[in-house]
Design a protein around this motif. Structure first.
Motif, mmCIF file in Angstrom:
data_model
loop_
_atom_site.group_PDB
_atom_site.id
_atom_site.type_symbol
_atom_site.label_atom_id
_atom_site.label_comp_id
_atom_site.label_asym_id
_atom_site.label_seq_id
_atom_site.Cartn_x
_atom_site.Cartn_y
_atom_site.Cartn_z
ATOM 1 N N LYS A 258 -5.836 4.623 -20.539
ATOM 2 C CA LYS A 258 -6.835 5.922 -20.049
ATOM 3 C C LYS A 258 -8.530 5.956 -20.419
ATOM 4 O O LYS A 258 -9.365 6.068 -20.044
ATOM 5 N N CYS A 259 -8.629 5.853 -21.885
ATOM 6 C CA CYS A 259 -9.641 5.456 -22.511
ATOM 7 C C CYS A 259 -11.259 4.319 -21.829
ATOM 8 O O CYS A 259 -12.362 5.180 -20.893
ATOM 9 N N ILE A 260 -10.505 3.609 -21.233
ATOM 10 C CA ILE A 260 -11.030 2.264 -20.302
ATOM 11 C C ILE A 260 -11.808 2.975 -19.109
ATOM 12 O O ILE A 260 -13.237 3.109 -18.611
ATOM 13 N N LYS A 261 -10.705 4.408 -18.422
ATOM 14 C CA LYS A 261 -11.531 4.617 -17.800
ATOM 15 C C LYS A 261 -12.251 6.080 -17.486
ATOM 16 O O LYS A 261 -13.223 6.266 -16.514
ATOM 17 N N ASP A 262 -12.694 6.400 -19.009
ATOM 18 C CA ASP A 262 -12.948 7.411 -19.093
ATOM 19 C C ASP A 262 -14.479 7.474 -19.402
ATOM 20 O O ASP A 262 -14.792 6.843 -20.058
ATOM 21 N N PRO A 263 -15.368 7.908 -18.087
ATOM 22 C CA PRO A 263 -16.753 7.972 -18.100
ATOM 23 C C PRO A 263 -17.207 8.658 -19.505
ATOM 24 O O PRO A 263 -18.398 7.900 -20.170
ATOM 25 N N THR A 264 -16.864 9.169 -19.866
ATOM 26 C CA THR A 264 -16.690 10.646 -21.449
ATOM 27 C C THR A 264 -16.671 9.702 -22.446
ATOM 28 O O THR A 264 -17.102 10.103 -23.659
ATOM 29 N N LYS A 265 -15.846 9.491 -22.536
ATOM 30 C CA LYS A 265 -15.676 8.313 -23.880
ATOM 31 C C LYS A 265 -16.059 7.222 -24.439
ATOM 32 O O LYS A 265 -16.417 5.779 -23.673
ATOM 33 N N LYS A 266 -17.462 7.384 -25.061
ATOM 34 C CA LYS A 266 -18.181 6.102 -25.464
ATOM 35 C C LYS A 266 -17.855 5.481 -26.966
ATOM 36 O O LYS A 266 -17.154 6.029 -27.444
ATOM 37 N N TRP A 267 -17.735 4.413 -27.200
ATOM 38 C CA TRP A 267 -16.816 4.057 -28.087
ATOM 39 C C TRP A 267 -18.287 3.347 -29.445
ATOM 40 O O TRP A 267 -19.433 3.106 -28.799
ATOM 41 N N SER A 268 -17.707 3.893 -30.266
ATOM 42 C CA SER A 268 -18.674 3.679 -31.592
ATOM 43 C C SER A 268 -17.891 2.761 -32.949
ATOM 44 O O SER A 268 -17.094 3.169 -33.099
ATOM 45 N N LEU A 269 -18.486 1.740 -33.494
ATOM 46 C CA LEU A 269 -18.167 1.024 -34.396
ATOM 47 C C LEU A 269 -17.831 1.545 -35.215
ATOM 48 O O LEU A 269 -18.236 2.126 -36.260
#
Ligand code: ADE
Length: 269
Positions: A258-269
């Protein structure tokens, strides 16, 4: 040539280990030599006792200093003396690589019972090493972990000279999933890219999966790597084109998909 002296009251535990697999080949190729030293052979009493109760009371028995001290004193070249103990510096691949490069002679002391007399440690031990935050019933399995992980970095032992460098942790990333024949089994097909023969795409896919997998499973490793949030986001975006089924075959679970497919979810370290 790397040489390991192993001081243990259970030398037999090492016989098969030294003869098998990569460690066995290292012996055959004469890249390593090993000696097993049983401190019991340096006892003088009739029962050949290597342990005794602790002063001040307490649970269990301690290994006596003298048989261990004599085990070291009788070695021609003990080199760096390591005591395997849960109190030590926690072992990892970076230390294994450094030892492989810098140290040719090592003596690994395997404790048993409730530990060893501190005076032996004070006098003979250069470094205490732990293989993790749990207590083993003896240092032997920990010593095997050190020997195995160090030898992987000794040149000429692994078939492909650079394969230790490609292992999980070598670049602070987990390994990418791998598949072998048949192409279709257990209702899952090998990802298309891997059978494409397109080397560059395979590289890019492998790198992206390794990064995103590390993000989910071992965020702590990413901090040690030199990767930026942008690089992780680019990797994630490159995987979002795959179907849920394809991502599941690559080893991602449902919430990760789900996270991979969600374009709004950007990841930070
Ligand atoms: N001996 C007992 N527990 C140990 C551990 N976690 N690491 C190394 N040696 C040990």
């Amino acid at each position: 040539m790397t040489h390991f002296n192993i001081v243990t009251i259970f030398p037999n535990l090492f016989t098969e280990f030294f003869a098998s697999g990569i460690v066995g080949q290292a012996h055959t190729k004469e890249k390593v030599t090993t000696s097993l030293i049983d401190p019991r052979s340096y006892t003088t009493d009739k029962h050949q006792s290597v342990d005794s109760p602790p002063y001040g009371g307490g649970d269990g028995m301690l290994m006596k200093a003298s048989p261990l001290a004599k085990s070291i004193e009788n070695l021609q070249s003990p080199g760096k003396v390591i005591y395997l103990s849960p109190q030590g510096r926690v072992w990892n691949n970076d230390i294994a690589k450094q030892y492989a490069k810098e140290i040719t002679n090592m003596t690994l002391i395997c404790g048993r019972y409730a530990g060893v007399d501190q005076r032996f440690i004070n006098t003979y031990v250069d470094e205490e090493i732990s293989i993790g935050d749990y207590v083993l019933s003896g240092g032997e399995t920990a010593a095997m972990v050190l020997v195995d992980s160090i030898l992987r970095f000794v040149p000429g032992i692994l078939g492909d000279a650079s394969s230790a460098e490609k292992d999980t942790f070598a670049d602070h990333l987990l390994e990418t999933p791998q598949f072998t024949k048949p192409r279709d089994i257990l209702g899952q097909a090998v990802p298309e890219v891997l059978v494409s023969g397109h080397h560059k795409n395979i590289q890019a896919w492998s790198q992206a999966v390794a990064m995103v997998k590390t993000y989910f499973k071992r965020n702590d490793l990413l901090l040690a790597s030199e990767l930026s949030s942008e690089e992780i986001n680019t990797a994630k975006d490159s995987l979002s084109k795959y179907s849920n089924e394809e991502l599941a075959v690559m080893g991602f679970n449902i919430s990760e998909v789900k996270c991979i497919k969600d374009p709004t979810k950007k990841w930070s370290l």
